[in-house]
Structure formats: structure tokens, C-alpha cells
Design an enzyme around this catalytic site. Structure first.
Site, short mmCIF file in Angstrom:
data_model
loop_
_atom_site.label_atom_id
_atom_site.label_comp_id
_atom_site.label_asym_id
_atom_site.label_seq_id
_atom_site.Cartn_x
_atom_site.Cartn_y
_atom_site.Cartn_z
N TYR A 148 -21.79 19.87 -14.49
CA TYR A 148 -22.73 18.32 -15.17
C TYR A 148 -24.28 18.09 -14.78
CZ TYR A 148 -20.22 15.75 -18.45
OH TYR A 148 -20.15 14.49 -19.93
N GLU A 168 -26.97 14.94 -15.32
CA GLU A 168 -27.68 14.18 -15.28
C GLU A 168 -28.15 13.67 -15.12
OE1 GLU A 168 -24.67 10.81 -16.60
OE2 GLU A 168 -24.08 11.72 -17.54
N ASP A 213 -43.83 17.16 -35.71
CA ASP A 213 -42.72 18.43 -35.80
C ASP A 213 -43.13 19.95 -35.91
OD1 ASP A 213 -39.84 19.22 -36.19
OD2 ASP A 213 -39.17 18.02 -37.25
N THR A 236 -37.67 22.62 -33.04
CA THR A 236 -36.21 23.41 -32.28
C THR A 236 -36.52 24.91 -31.43
OG1 THR A 236 -36.31 24.52 -34.33
CG2 THR A 236 -34.69 22.17 -34.07
N LYS A 279 -35.88 28.50 -34.80
CA LYS A 279 -36.12 29.22 -35.39
C LYS A 279 -37.39 29.88 -35.18
CE LYS A 279 -34.95 24.53 -37.85
NZ LYS A 279 -35.35 23.78 -36.98
N ARG A 310 -29.73 27.15 -29.92
CA ARG A 310 -30.30 26.22 -30.87
C ARG A 310 -30.01 25.19 -29.74
NH1 ARG A 310 -28.70 25.77 -35.55
NH2 ARG A 310 -28.79 28.16 -36.01
#
Ligand code: DSN
Length: 413
Positions: free
Chosen positions: A50, A52, A195, A221, A224, A230
Site C-alpha cells: 500500500y 497511498e 486523450d 492509457t 495500447k 493495462r
């Protein structure tokens, strides 16, 4: 205990999926095959942590090495795209777009983006999305010739005075004039967003215009054309750094997926190599070959053809719908997705078109000659969409063909 010993059900499904990827032709333009190093990072122990917060400012102890990993990802992305600030935590493209709107546009504010059927994306304000209830999206369309209608964008910007003008598309195959959009935005006092999810790899390689130095905010992203894991990412001007970081965490997300961030860092290192530029050039050359094959064979190409990695084409002149073509191609071992064409008279579940692209087959080493063969098979399969015997015979040919372009050798689950 490994997967095969502990969970044969998952093991068998993974092995069958691996076989599907190896034996077929992956022509969905948003898909790709990651390198073994990226795959290894995804399965690494960084998934256990973790973290954060952001490097140097975490809400959990024990983040020293995680900070090293995330900072490397940030620094590499900044260098790759010439960005002033980067946030590598967005979980994927849709969360990245949502965070960008949260950062820059107050609820109820106006965003001017491309209509879905003209190449936009659901997260660019389609009425079925929740975000369309939060912000006032106005959609522009392409010209009747299928090109970005800058004059119409200018007219709509003057009329609607948007907070944000959005470009960058999921089904559009032409280059974008970011400088022209910036001029329009400046005139009406709007911020600019691109985008670049589909074309990030081509931009990283210098093979398409880069919006990052010009625009306020750019989302992408990483899986691609960029050929990473991903995931998502936001790149922005320094003045938006605080708003973007706050929007991602704590605004919308919790703990970042640090195994994915490690994989992103590796993918950015790969994308900076000279061979990645050759890869991006080959993606474009391969798409051009398919453009001429499909033109010669009587398909209607949207936007008049392609400048990037993808083609959107109307298959109805060949006697099939998009859905029928997608299913027939699947049976022939070729994966594409059915897709709406601009102002499609048909429905999203059975539209007039299919969308296809070359990033994945180019990763496998396929070049111009192979594209001619793939285009011929695709046409034959679409025309023979009702003929299962023909589709099975193409599938066997595809299988023999793909065995010459090995993918993930010696991998098994
Ligand atoms: N689903 C992606 C694509 O295929 O283009 C965009 O989100």
C-alpha cells in the site's frame, strides 16, 4: 504452489487464452502484447504494498523502494513526452479522464468533445455515462469528408464558451492539429485536453504530433500503442500539478497499483529505445498497406484512410453488418471489434463498421507482405460470413501463418 497445481480451472483458462493469442491475429487497435519484462513486473511483489500518497509523501511506512519505482516511472514519462508534470497512478483511461475533468472543470461546467460515433469515446461525455450528469458535454462531429471540423469547433467554442476543449479519439485515424485547437481555446478562455490513449506510442516515438508541450492536460492509457501494462496516466502543465494529483488521490482513488507502476516504468524505458521508433514506423506502414488492400476490395474507409495505427471501415457494402463481420473474423482466427461509423444508421450492438489496427501484429514482427495476406483473409472471411467451412479453412491457414511469429515462447500457466 503455482497456478497449475493450486487452481487448474484458472490455469486451463489462462493456457487456452495464451493459445488463442498465439494462434490468432490480434487486430483490435487498442490491444498489444507486452514484453516479458513488463509481464514480470506485473506479477512482482510490488503488488503487496500500500502506498497511498505520492513519492516522498505517503500515508504508509515502508515505501522507500516503492518511491524509487514510482519516481522512475514519473521521470521517464516526463522525458518521453516532454511533460512538466506526470501522475502515473490512474488505474486506466476512463479514471484518468474522470480525474482530468475533476481537476480542471467545476461540476456543471461545459466540455466540448467529439461525438462517439465520429471517433470520440464514452468518457468524452456520452449520455449513457454518469459523467454526463456531472458536466455539460457538447459534442462536435467530423466534416462530411470525415475530417476534424476545426471551423465548427471554433464556432461551437464561441457559442458555448466551454471550460475545456477536448480532442484525442478512439476511432479516428487522422492527425490532429493541436496548435489550432489551442488557438481556438485561448480565444474563448478554455483549457485544452487531449486523450492520446490510442496513439501514445506513436507520439512517444515522434511519429505523430505531440500535444503535451502545447495543451494544459493530456491523458492516456499505457497499454495500447505504448505497449505497457493495462493502466492510465495524466500529463499536465506545472500549474495544474496540485489539482491533478489531488483529483487522483484522495479525490478518486485509493492505493496506487505499484506493480503496474513498475511495469509502466519499464514500458517507458522500452519506448525510449531506437527500436521502438522503428516499431512505431512499422505500425503506420502496416496500416497504410491495409488501407490500400481494403480500398481495392471495395470497403468504405471512414475519414478517407489512416495516418496512424487504425482503420474504421463500413463493411455493409460487402453484404455483412459489423456484428456479422466480427463474428466471422473471430471464427477465422482474426480478432477485430464491431464499431459505429459516423452517424451510423444501425445500432451499437450491430453497427455498420469494424475497427481494426496494426499495433499487436506489428509487435509480432509482421510487415508489409504479411499485411497483404491478412487483408485478403479478412476480406474473404467477411464476404463468406455465413460459410463456416470457409471460415474454418482460413482459421487453419492463420494458425499455420502465426506459428512463424512466435509469441511468449516457453510460457505456460
Ligand atoms: N476500449 C478502448 C478502445 O478499444 O479503444 C478505449 O477505451
Amino acid at each position: 504452489m503455482n497456478i497449475a497445481e493450486f487452481d487448474p480451472d484458472i490455469s486451463h483458462a489462462l493456457n487456452r487464452e495464451l493459445t488463442r493469442q498465439q494462434n490468432g491475429l490480434e487486430m483490435i487497435p487498442s490491444e498489444n502484447f507486452v514484453s516479458p519484462a513488463v509481464l514480470e513486473a506485473l506479477g512482482s511483489i510490488a503488488t503487496n504494498k500500500y502506498a497511498e500518497g505520492y513519492p516522498g509523501k505517503r500515508y504508509y511506512g515502508g515505501c522507500h523502494e516503492i518511491d524509487v519505482i514510482e519516481q522512475l516511472a514519473i521521470d521517464r514519462a516526463k522525458a518521453l513526452f516532454d511533460a512538466e508534470h506526470v501522475n502515473v497512478q490512474p488505474l486506466s483511461g476512463a479514471p484518468a479522464n474522470l480525474a482530468a475533468y475533476v481537476a480542471l472543470v467545476p461540476p456543471g461546467g461545459t466540455i466540448l468533445g467529439m461525438d462517439l460515433s465520429h471517433g470520440g469515446h464514452l468518457t468524452h461525455g456520452h449520455p449513457v455515462t454518469h459523467i454526463a450528469k456531472v458536466w455539460n458535454f457538447i459534442n462536435y462531429k467530423t466534416t462530411p469528408e470525415g475530417l476534424i471540423d476545426y471551423e465548427e469547433i471554433e464556432r461551437m467554442a464561441r457559442e458555448h464558451k466551454p471550460n475545456l476543449i477536448l480532442v484525442g479519439y478512439s476511432g479516428y485515424s487522422r492527425e490532429i492539429d493541436y496548435a489550432r485547437i489551442k488557438t481556438i481555446a485561448d480565444e474563448v478562455g478554455a483549457l485544452t485536453m487531449a486523450d492520446m490513449a490510442h496513439i501514445a506510442g506513436l507520439i512517444a516515438a515522434g511519429e505523430m504530433n505531440n500535444p503535451v508541450p502545447i495543451f494544459d492536460i493530456v491523458t492516456t492509457t499505457t497499454h495500447k500503442t505504448l505497449r505497457g501494462p493495462r493502466g492510465g496516466m495524466i500529463l499536465c502543465k506545472k500549474e495544474h500539478r496540485k489539482a491533478v494529483d489531488k483529483a487522483v488521490f484522495p479525490g478518486l482513488q485509493g492505493g496506487p497499483h505499484e506493480n503496474v507502476i513498475a511495469a509502466k516504468a519499464i514500458a517507458f524505458k522500452e519506448a525510449a529505445l531506437p527500436e521502438f521508433k522503428l516499431y512505431a514506423q512499422q505500425i503506420k506502414k502496416n496500416a497504410k498497406v491495409l488501407e490500400s488492400v481494403f480500398n481495392e476490395r471495395g470497403y468504405k474507409l471512414m475519414f478517407g484512410g489512416t495516418d496512424n495505427h487504425l482503420l474504421l471501415m463500413d463493411v455493409t457494402p460487402k453484404g455483412a453488418t459489423g456484428q456479422q463481420a466480427e463474428i466471422a473474423l473471430d471464427k477465422a482466427g482474426i480478432t477485430v471489434n464491431k464499431n459505429m461509423i459516423p452517424d451510423d444508421p444501425r445500432s451499437p450492438m450491430d453497427p455498420s463498421g469494424i475497427r481494426l489496427g496494426t499495433p499487436a501484429v506489428t509487435t509480432r514482427g509482421m510487415k508489409e507482405e504479411e499485411m497483404k495476406q491478412i487483408g485478403a483473409w479478412m476480406d474473404e472471411a467477411i464476404v463468406a460470413w455465413q460459410d463456416d467451412t470457409k471460415l474454418e479453412s482460413i482459421r487453419q491457414e492463420v494458425k499455420a501463418f502465426t506459428s512463424n511469429f512466435p509469441l511468449y515462447q516457453n510460457l505456460t500457466y
